[in-house]
Design an enzyme around this catalytic site. Structure first.
Site, PDB file in Angstrom:
ATOM      1  N   HIS A  68       0.891  -1.075  -0.027  1.00 61.82           N
ATOM      2  CA  HIS A  68       0.053  -0.049   0.038  1.00 61.82           C
ATOM      3  C   HIS A  68       0.797   1.244  -0.178  1.00 61.82           C
ATOM      4  CE1 HIS A  68       1.083  -0.514   4.341  1.00 61.82           C
ATOM      5  NE2 HIS A  68       0.874   0.807   4.210  1.00 61.82           N
ATOM      6  N   LYS A 123       9.569  -1.311  -9.923  1.00 61.34           N
ATOM      7  CA  LYS A 123       8.764  -1.520 -11.080  1.00 61.34           C
ATOM      8  C   LYS A 123       9.185  -2.803 -11.447  1.00 61.34           C
ATOM      9  CE  LYS A 123      12.653   0.117 -14.223  1.00 61.34           C
ATOM     10  NZ  LYS A 123      12.905   0.847 -15.237  1.00 61.34           N
TER      11      LYS A 123
END
Length: 187
Positions: A68, A123
């Site tokens: 989160h 990523k």
């Protein structure tokens, strides 16, 4: 009463972790864990059910899976309500995640991947690669990594018959030094 419940939960979790092991504990917390994994962490954050790990994965000590983005609480709508962002993390099979790595929300780590110690994975990391750094970047193919390991490290086959751990380590160092010296003579 809440404090007593919190202490009881912590004690129960620790006992479960010690008695059943880290993989069973991760599954109990909601992490999807494949077969033949080695896990050296106990903390799975606030959304362990958003983490999925394939087969033959090593998660070393200090690794954090962040599912989160807490900074979104700083942005509020007209009524003063905050925004939230959650995203799953997926780890393929045959992966090694080095000490103190941080894996950020929404990241997918492919299969046959090494993540170097202290990396921050922001990523996706593709299959068959080695990634290091903050932020993590692909620096090598997995095939090149395998070749380097075979050329510079010692296999279990070379240590057969040595049962004492300290002696195994000392012998491994001797053999590694011999391989390194032999390679220097070839160049």
């Amino acid at each position: 009463m809440a404090l007593i419940k919190s202490v009881f939960t912590a004690i129960f979790d620790l006992a479960y972790f010690v008695l059943k092991g880290s993989v069973a504990y991760a599954r109990k917390k909601g992490v999807k864990v494949g077969e033949h994994c080695r896990i050296y962490i106990k903390s799975w954050g606030s959304e362990p059910f958003l983490v999925s790990i394939g087969d033959h994965v090593t998660v070393t000590s200090g690794v954090k899976f962040i599912t989160h983005d807490g900074s979104t609480c700083l942005v509020k709508n007209a009524e003063g309500q905050r925004y939230q962002r959650f995203a799953p993390i997926q780890v393929g099979s045959h992966v090694f995640i080095g000490v103190n790595t941080i894996v950020m929300p929404g990241v997918t780590i492919g299969s046959n991947v090494v993540i170097g110690a202290g990396s921050v994975v922001i990523k996706d990391i593709p299959d068959d690669s080695v990634a290091v750094g903050a932020p993590a970047k692909v620096v090598s193919s997995f095939a090149d990594f395998q070749t380097k390991i075979k050329d510079t490290c010692v296999s279990d086959a070379e240590l057969v018959g040595i049962s004492d751990y300290q002696q195994r380590v000392q012998r491994a160092i001797e053999l590694q030094n011999a391989k390194q010296a032999a390679q220097q003579h070839h160049f």
